[in-house]
Design a protein around this motif. Structure first.
Motif, PDB file in Angstrom:
ATOM      1  N   ASP A 131       0.813  -1.221   0.000  1.00 45.96           N
ATOM      2  CA  ASP A 131       0.000   0.000   0.000  1.00 45.96           C
ATOM      3  C   ASP A 131       0.846   1.272   0.000  1.00 45.96           C
ATOM      4  OD1 ASP A 131      -2.291  -1.522   0.045  1.00 45.96           O
ATOM      5  OD2 ASP A 131      -2.523  -1.431   2.216  1.00 45.96           O
ATOM      6  N   ASP A 132       2.135   1.140   0.376  1.00 42.57           N
ATOM      7  CA  ASP A 132       2.995   2.327   0.512  1.00 42.57           C
ATOM      8  C   ASP A 132       3.818   2.621  -0.734  1.00 42.57           C
ATOM      9  OD1 ASP A 132       2.210   2.545   3.220  1.00 42.57           O
ATOM     10  OD2 ASP A 132       3.724   1.054   3.789  1.00 42.57           O
ATOM     11  N   MET A 133       3.779   1.725  -1.725  1.00 41.38           N
ATOM     12  CA  MET A 133       4.714   1.817  -2.827  1.00 41.38           C
ATOM     13  C   MET A 133       4.462   3.016  -3.742  1.00 41.38           C
ATOM     14  SD  MET A 133       6.996  -0.491  -2.704  1.00 41.38           S
ATOM     15  CE  MET A 133       7.578  -0.263  -4.368  1.00 41.38           C
ATOM     16  N   GLY A 134       5.580   3.633  -4.165  1.00 50.55           N
ATOM     17  CA  GLY A 134       5.526   4.689  -5.164  1.00 50.55           C
ATOM     18  C   GLY A 134       5.574   4.093  -6.568  1.00 50.55           C
ATOM     19  N   PRO A 135       5.634   4.956  -7.604  1.00 48.81           N
ATOM     20  CA  PRO A 135       5.510   4.485  -8.992  1.00 48.81           C
ATOM     21  C   PRO A 135       6.833   4.124  -9.660  1.00 48.81           C
ATOM     22  CG  PRO A 135       5.484   6.858  -8.961  1.00 48.81           C
ATOM     23  CD  PRO A 135       5.628   6.428  -7.522  1.00 48.81           C
ATOM     24  N   PHE A 136       7.842   3.764  -8.900  1.00 46.72           N
ATOM     25  CA  PHE A 136       9.189   3.602  -9.468  1.00 46.72           C
ATOM     26  C   PHE A 136       9.444   2.149  -9.860  1.00 46.72           C
ATOM     27  CE2 PHE A 136       9.165   7.087  -6.454  1.00 46.72           C
ATOM     28  CZ  PHE A 136       9.557   8.130  -7.284  1.00 46.72           C
ATOM     29  N   THR A 137       9.810   1.909 -11.118  1.00 41.89           N
ATOM     30  CA  THR A 137      10.076   0.558 -11.611  1.00 41.89           C
ATOM     31  C   THR A 137      11.171   0.592 -12.674  1.00 41.89           C
ATOM     32  OG1 THR A 137       8.387   0.720 -13.346  1.00 41.89           O
ATOM     33  CG2 THR A 137       7.689  -0.218 -11.225  1.00 41.89           C
ATOM     34  N   ASN A 138      11.812  -0.536 -12.837  1.00 41.95           N
ATOM     35  CA  ASN A 138      12.725  -0.755 -13.962  1.00 41.95           C
ATOM     36  C   ASN A 138      12.637  -2.227 -14.338  1.00 41.95           C
ATOM     37  OD1 ASN A 138      14.769  -1.162 -15.807  1.00 41.95           O
ATOM     38  ND2 ASN A 138      16.236   0.173 -14.772  1.00 41.95           N
ATOM     39  N   PRO A 139      11.885  -2.562 -15.363  1.00 40.52           N
ATOM     40  CA  PRO A 139      11.683  -3.969 -15.720  1.00 40.52           C
ATOM     41  C   PRO A 139      12.937  -4.666 -16.214  1.00 40.52           C
ATOM     42  CG  PRO A 139      10.730  -2.510 -17.380  1.00 40.52           C
ATOM     43  CD  PRO A 139      11.113  -1.646 -16.226  1.00 40.52           C
ATOM     44  N   LEU A 140      14.032  -3.933 -16.399  1.00 41.68           N
ATOM     45  CA  LEU A 140      15.276  -4.563 -16.835  1.00 41.68           C
ATOM     46  C   LEU A 140      16.030  -5.218 -15.667  1.00 41.68           C
ATOM     47  CD1 LEU A 140      16.603  -1.930 -19.407  1.00 41.68           C
ATOM     48  CD2 LEU A 140      15.305  -4.030 -19.845  1.00 41.68           C
ATOM     49  N   LEU A 141      15.643  -4.917 -14.438  1.00 38.64           N
ATOM     50  CA  LEU A 141      16.237  -5.609 -13.295  1.00 38.64           C
ATOM     51  C   LEU A 141      15.897  -7.093 -13.411  1.00 38.64           C
ATOM     52  CD1 LEU A 141      17.701  -5.057 -10.487  1.00 38.64           C
ATOM     53  CD2 LEU A 141      15.418  -5.301  -9.491  1.00 38.64           C
ATOM     54  N   ARG A 142      16.886  -7.952 -13.217  1.00 40.96           N
ATOM     55  CA  ARG A 142      16.662  -9.390 -13.407  1.00 40.96           C
ATOM     56  C   ARG A 142      17.440 -10.197 -12.385  1.00 40.96           C
ATOM     57  NH1 ARG A 142      21.259 -11.621 -15.323  1.00 40.96           N
ATOM     58  NH2 ARG A 142      22.686 -10.352 -16.612  1.00 40.96           N
ATOM     59  N   LEU A 143      17.063 -11.460 -12.269  1.00 42.93           N
ATOM     60  CA  LEU A 143      17.827 -12.380 -11.443  1.00 42.93           C
ATOM     61  C   LEU A 143      19.218 -12.567 -12.032  1.00 42.93           C
ATOM     62  CD1 LEU A 143      15.347 -15.264 -10.548  1.00 42.93           C
ATOM     63  CD2 LEU A 143      16.722 -13.966  -8.902  1.00 42.93           C
ATOM     64  N   ALA A 144      20.223 -12.596 -11.174  1.00 40.81           N
ATOM     65  CA  ALA A 144      21.574 -12.898 -11.631  1.00 40.81           C
ATOM     66  C   ALA A 144      21.679 -14.373 -11.998  1.00 40.81           C
ATOM     67  CB  ALA A 144      22.587 -12.558 -10.543  1.00 40.81           C
ATOM     68  N   ARG A 145      22.515 -14.656 -12.978  1.00 41.94           N
ATOM     69  CA  ARG A 145      22.759 -16.028 -13.423  1.00 41.94           C
ATOM     70  C   ARG A 145      24.192 -16.429 -13.090  1.00 41.94           C
ATOM     71  NH1 ARG A 145      19.802 -13.583 -17.909  1.00 41.94           N
ATOM     72  NH2 ARG A 145      21.802 -13.012 -18.859  1.00 41.94           N
ATOM     73  N   GLU A 146      24.450 -17.724 -13.095  1.00 42.39           N
ATOM     74  CA  GLU A 146      25.794 -18.192 -12.714  1.00 42.39           C
ATOM     75  C   GLU A 146      26.871 -17.604 -13.606  1.00 42.39           C
ATOM     76  OE1 GLU A 146      26.917 -21.876 -10.992  1.00 42.39           O
ATOM     77  OE2 GLU A 146      24.883 -22.673 -11.216  1.00 42.39           O
TER      78      GLU A 146
END
Length: 278
Positions: A131-146
């Motif tokens: 409920d507290d979240m602002g509108p900030f996103t970056n869909p390029l953030l991803r899980l790191a791989r080995e």
């Protein structure tokens, strides 16, 4: 009622979970440890144990002791409750590292740290819900791989140096393996820009009660571009789709990260303390 200190057994699991769940934001780290590793039997050769303060038969405070004092994490409580446990363990362990609510960690230092800690920092625990979240996103953030580990390692080293003032590779020959293990456990997220890895964040602890984020790090040459704000917003939104809350420890003098956390929607809570004695 008599006050006693006892090593907790698997039969105390429900009592410990109930105690920690009374203040889940402050106890997220311990709740994560409990969910991941449980409580080992007292006669089991385990690298960790839980100790509890009982008022009669009621568990009123708890302490996680890993590696013979290598990491001590107290439950959220006033310092006097933790101090009773610390006094009872004075002949058994010596504090090497501790993190938790400041009055509780202060009590551990008084009883279990004979000299001045090598490092002592105060933090503010920030928490956020959906409920507290602002509108900030970056869909390029991803899980790191080995295959990312060689490029991720400099960021992980930079985070340790910046946060703790330590040369992780010099002090820990297994540091790279630990970074790789965290990647395999799907607990590290990264951002690339123009082929360069510029940001990382780890999930330090996770349970049904929430998750704690740690080791946010932007490479120095990429700071001031909004990466931390957008990526913190992205991972927070993603995790809050299935969890009730997130926390983040921010050093009290780190005004930049505090501003980012507040901008994303995190609210400041009580003071935490990190101590490294060795």
């Amino acid at each position: 009622m008599p006050i006693t200190v006892q090593q907790l057994a698997p039969t105390d699991t429900d009592a410990l979970r109930a105690l920690l769940a009374k203040d889940p934001a402050q106890n997220l780290y311990l709740l994560g440890l409990l969910q991941e590793f449980g409580i080992a039997p007292a006669d089991h050769r385990s690298s960790f144990s839980y100790w509890g303060r009982f008022d009669g038969k009621t568990l009123t405070a708890a302490l996680f002791v890993g590696g013979g004092g290598g990491l001590m994490v107290p439950s959220a409580s006033d310092g006097s409750a933790t101090g009773v446990i610390a006094d009872a363990l004075a002949e058994r362990v010596r504090l090497k590292a501790s993190v938790g609510e400041k009055p509780a960690v202060d009590a551990l230092v008084r009883s279990l740290c004979p000299g001045k800690p090598r490092l002592s920092k105060n933090y503010r625990l920030f928490a956020v819900s959906a409920d507290d979240m602002g509108p900030f996103t970056n869909p390029l953030l991803r899980l790191a791989r080995e295959e990312d580990v060689p490029r991720l390692l400099p960021l992980a080293l930079g985070a340790v140096q910046e946060i703790y003032g330590r040369d992780a590779l010099a002090e820990d020959p297994h540091f790279e393996a630990r970074v790789a293990q965290r990647v395999r456990a799907r607990r590290t997220y990264v951002l690339e820009e123009n082929g360069e890895m510029v940001f990382k964040v780890d999930i330090g602890s996770r349970s049904q009660f929430g998750a704690e984020l740690e080791n946010l790090y932007t490479v120095p040459s990429q700071r001031g571009k909004g990466h931390a704000t957008l990526c913190l917003g992205q991972i927070s939104r993603f995790l809050l789709s299935s969890l009730p809350r997130l926390t983040l420890r921010v050093e009290e003098k780190d005004e930049s990260l505090a501003r980012i956390a507040r901008k994303v929607g995190y609210l400041a809570g009580r003071t935490q303390r990190l101590v490294l004695a060795e």
